[in-house]
Design a protein around this motif. Structure first.
Motif, mmCIF file in Angstrom:
data_model
loop_
_atom_site.group_PDB
_atom_site.id
_atom_site.type_symbol
_atom_site.label_atom_id
_atom_site.label_comp_id
_atom_site.label_asym_id
_atom_site.label_seq_id
_atom_site.Cartn_x
_atom_site.Cartn_y
_atom_site.Cartn_z
ATOM 1 N N VAL A 99 53.453 50.738 37.974
ATOM 2 C CA VAL A 99 52.644 49.671 37.388
ATOM 3 C C VAL A 99 53.199 49.359 35.999
ATOM 4 O O VAL A 99 53.246 50.243 35.134
ATOM 5 C CB VAL A 99 51.162 50.114 37.297
ATOM 6 N N GLU B 196 49.978 45.658 28.409
ATOM 7 C CA GLU B 196 48.648 45.135 28.140
ATOM 8 C C GLU B 196 47.550 45.822 28.951
ATOM 9 O O GLU B 196 46.373 45.497 28.789
ATOM 10 C CB GLU B 196 48.618 43.622 28.425
ATOM 11 N N ILE C 241 43.757 44.046 29.113
ATOM 12 C CA ILE C 241 42.938 43.932 30.331
ATOM 13 C C ILE C 241 43.025 45.227 31.130
ATOM 14 O O ILE C 241 43.922 46.049 30.903
ATOM 15 C CB ILE C 241 43.408 42.762 31.223
ATOM 16 N N ASP D 160 43.878 47.485 34.293
ATOM 17 C CA ASP D 160 44.828 47.532 35.412
ATOM 18 C C ASP D 160 44.037 47.436 36.720
ATOM 19 O O ASP D 160 43.303 48.362 37.071
ATOM 20 C CB ASP D 160 45.615 48.847 35.351
ATOM 21 N N ALA D 161 44.191 46.331 37.416
ATOM 22 C CA ALA D 161 43.477 46.160 38.692
ATOM 23 C C ALA D 161 44.335 46.602 39.873
ATOM 24 O O ALA D 161 43.817 46.802 40.972
ATOM 25 C CB ALA D 161 43.084 44.693 38.867
ATOM 26 N N GLY E 88 56.185 41.956 35.821
ATOM 27 C CA GLY E 88 57.562 41.958 35.327
ATOM 28 C C GLY E 88 58.563 41.300 36.251
ATOM 29 O O GLY E 88 59.771 41.507 36.098
ATOM 30 N N ALA F 95 58.846 37.931 36.701
ATOM 31 C CA ALA F 95 59.238 36.580 36.251
ATOM 32 C C ALA F 95 60.350 36.696 35.194
ATOM 33 O O ALA F 95 61.061 37.690 35.137
ATOM 34 C CB ALA F 95 58.005 35.855 35.708
ATOM 35 N N ASP G 18 59.855 40.934 31.101
ATOM 36 C CA ASP G 18 59.914 41.051 32.563
ATOM 37 C C ASP G 18 61.229 41.734 32.928
ATOM 38 O O ASP G 18 62.296 41.109 32.992
ATOM 39 C CB ASP G 18 59.805 39.655 33.203
ATOM 40 N N PRO H 225 57.022 34.678 42.731
ATOM 41 C CA PRO H 225 58.157 35.456 42.180
ATOM 42 C C PRO H 225 58.412 36.787 42.903
ATOM 43 O O PRO H 225 59.249 37.559 42.481
ATOM 44 C CB PRO H 225 57.718 35.730 40.734
ATOM 45 N N LEU I 281 56.207 43.217 43.173
ATOM 46 C CA LEU I 281 55.017 42.377 43.324
ATOM 47 C C LEU I 281 54.747 41.690 41.998
ATOM 48 O O LEU I 281 54.831 42.323 40.942
ATOM 49 C CB LEU I 281 53.792 43.233 43.703
ATOM 50 N N GLY J 101 52.658 40.175 38.868
ATOM 51 C CA GLY J 101 51.568 40.851 38.169
ATOM 52 C C GLY J 101 50.194 40.259 38.415
ATOM 53 O O GLY J 101 49.187 40.973 38.399
ATOM 54 N N PRO K 175 47.016 39.562 40.088
ATOM 55 C CA PRO K 175 46.538 40.441 41.159
ATOM 56 C C PRO K 175 46.527 39.832 42.561
ATOM 57 O O PRO K 175 46.942 40.491 43.516
ATOM 58 C CB PRO K 175 45.134 40.826 40.696
ATOM 59 N N ALA L 33 48.402 37.433 43.563
ATOM 60 C CA ALA L 33 49.821 37.256 43.880
ATOM 61 C C ALA L 33 50.412 38.584 44.367
ATOM 62 O O ALA L 33 51.264 38.611 45.264
ATOM 63 C CB ALA L 33 50.577 36.759 42.652
#
Ligand SMILES: Nc1nc2c(c(=O)[nH]1)N[C@H]1C(S)=C(S)[C@@H](COP(=O)(O)OP(=O)(O)OC[C@H]3O[C@@H](n4cnc5c(N)ncnc54)[C@H](O)[C@@H]3O)O[C@H]1N2
Ligand code: MOO
Length: 500
Positions: A246, A250, A262, A264-265, A311, A313, A318, A343, A358, A360, A362, A364
């Motif tokens: 992960v 942030e 925020i 981490d979901a 990361g 993009a 990234d 992306p 994947l 970032g 969520p 997506a």
């Protein structure tokens, strides 16, 4: 790359399933059979009674020894039954040789024969005491089998002998009832035809029969069948080892979002989700935004699949693309024409080792999980590609001009008129009380399937509110889909069937 091509590329990225390994039954749950499951025995492995009652030989009425428990499941049941005789038998017990069929306990009654001598004492129905050892005589008609209780209800207490308690197995009950003991009669016009209520040996399978094909998922039911068929261990495809990285400085891992940061979901979501896809998740690591740390993690890992989040993009922190370049990875999919999640990427780090990046956002990330990770894991674990499910849409779904859209939906039976309320103005995108409320509709159902897919609100790339209330993702082609048109649905692992 078009969405369907991306899925196909992920499915083809590996040469075949991982190597088989042998697992004890309890450890095999969730894996996939590496070879067909072949019966190691006949099932049933002997002729057995399908009912509690009496094994009978020849036409009735039958002579029967009273007392004792007769033949129980687990007894070897090898004492032959003579013509004209009966013996109590329990469900699952091996039927004695000579048995014609089984008379269910509720279809027969035992009639005591008249006392024959002073030693009978009048309370054990002429057993002579010595024969029915342990039956606790003296309480006629109250035995523990169906005949005894029936006798009690019918007021025949005086004519039914005790049928014995759980104690004192009788030698000879299966072959040589004491003459004059008692007789067994059918009731209510029931008869016993040959083979009646006998489960014949090999009814379900013969030793060597193929019960399940290679590639079958090992479910709890498969474990049960394998045990019944004689297996202690199974040869299954090794679970793909997956490591989750992960990314993002942030991200907070507890408490409320604060100071521009925020929660981490994805860390809490991906591990369990990957497990439902057959993975063995070896760890979920929070790496922040540090190219060196990411490079070390990627090159040091021995996982079959690394899944990174964020990361992907081209922003200042990234790092996924630069790290893949530096590691000499072969990028197989670099962006997909799908919203959300465009992306997403798939790279081969080394033969047999892959990385899925994947995005970032969520939702997506969920899109990438179902587009790239699931087909890859299916291929690695020997599962067939997911069978496509098609369901009519309860309302039109706007499309992207060029890209496929994946939209959270919930399946519901009922009138299409109910669907718009499911889309607007309600938390989770569902009409209040819509789940389980109201009678099942007999009409107005979709294209013969009886249910429709209702697109949910809160389907933006950064949102999980829609997907958390959904049971699938509808595949909306470029340009959109009309109300009532058939849409492919990617079912979520917890989909339990349509709701009303
Ligand atoms: N100039 C462009 N910028 C962006 C584009 C683009 O095409 N051109 N695409 C956008 C799209 S679409 C997506 S999706 C994201 C993908 O970006 P990354 O994969 O690099 O993801 P991040 O920038 O790291 O994060 C994006 C977003 O998601 C939040 N996030 C990240 N990780 C988590 C997590 N574990 N739990 C919850 N939220 C997470 C992060 O804070 C960002 O808000 O790029 C767009 N930009
Ligand atoms: O991948 Mo982004 O989240 O498509 O919108």
């Amino acid at each position: 790359m078009p969405w369907s091509e991306a899925r196909a590329t992920a499915a083809r990225a590996v040469r075949g399933p991982l190597a088989p390994e042998v697992r004890q039954l309890p450890d095999a749950l969730g894996t996939v059979l590496a070879e067909p499951l072949t019966a190691l025995t006949d099932l049933p492995s002997f002729d057995s009674s399908a009912m509690d009652g009496w094994a009978v030989s020849g036409p009735g009425p039958w002579r029967i020894a009273t007392g004792g428990h007769g033949v129980l499941a687990g007894d070897d049941g090898l004492v032959p039954l003579e013509d004209g005789h009966a013996v109590r038998i329990a469900t699952g017990a091996r039927v004695p040789p000579g048995t014609t069929g089984v008379l269910r306990s509720e279809y027969g009654e035992i009639r005591r024969r008249p006392a024959r001598g002073p030693e009978d004492g009048g309370h054990t129905g002429g057993n002579g005491g010595g024969h029915t050892g342990g039956n606790g005589g003296g309480h006629t008609g109250t035995g523990s089998d169906g005949a005894g209780s029936r006798g009690g209800r019918d007021g025949r207490d005086g004519t039914n002998p005790p049928t014995g308690g759980p104690h004192g197995p009788e030698h000879g009950t299966t072959g040589a009832p004491a003459p004059g003991d008692a007789s067994l009669h059918t009731t209510g016009g029931h008869t016993v035809v040959p083979g009646q209520d006998i489960r014949p040996r090999g009814q379900e399978c013969r030793s060597g029969d193929r019960l399940l094909a290679a590639g079958t998922a090992v479910t709890p039911a498969v474990l049960g069948l394998a045990a019944a068929a004689g297996y202690d261990e199974l040869r299954t495809v090794r679970r793909p080892r997956v490591e989750v990285l992960v990314l993002g400085d942030e991200l907070l891992h507890s408490g409320l979002p604060r100071d521009g940061r925020i929660r981490d979901a994805l860390g809490p979501m991906l591990g369990p989700w990957l497990e439902t896809l057959g993975a063995e998740v070896t760890g979920t690591y929070r790496l922040g935004d540090d190219a060196e740390v990411l490079h070390t993690a990627v090159t040091a890992s021995d996982a079959d699949v690394i899944v990174t989040t964020g990361g992907t993009a081209a922003g200042p922190v990234d790092h996924v693309h630069p790290v893949l370049r530096r590691s000499g990875a072969e990028v197989l999919v670099d962006g997909v024409a799908v919203r959300p999640g465009h992306p997403m990427l798939l790279a081969r780090l080394a033969p047999g080792r892959h990385l899925v990046g994947l995005p970032g956002n969520p939702l997506a990330a969920v899109s990438g999980l179902l587009t790239l990770v699931e087909p890859l894991l299916r291929a690695l674990s020997g599962r067939a590609p997911r069978a496509a499910a098609y369901v009519p849409l309860a309302e039109g779904a706007p499309g992207h001009p060029r890209d496929t859209r994946l939209v959270p939906v919930v399946r519901r039976t009922g009138t299409p008129a109910a669907s718009p309320s499911g889309r607007s103005g309600h938390p989770g995108g569902r009409a209040p009380g819509s789940r389980g409320a109201g009678a099942r509709s007999s009409g107005n159902t979709g294209a013969g399937t009886g249910h429709r897919a209702v697109p949910l609100r809160f389907n933006g790339p950064a949102m999980l509110r829609g997907i958390a209330a959904a049971d699938g993702l509808a595949v909306v082609p470029p340009g959109g889909a009309e109300d009532g048109s058939m849409a492919e649905i990617l079912e979520l692992p917890w989909f339990e069937g349509e709701t009303e």
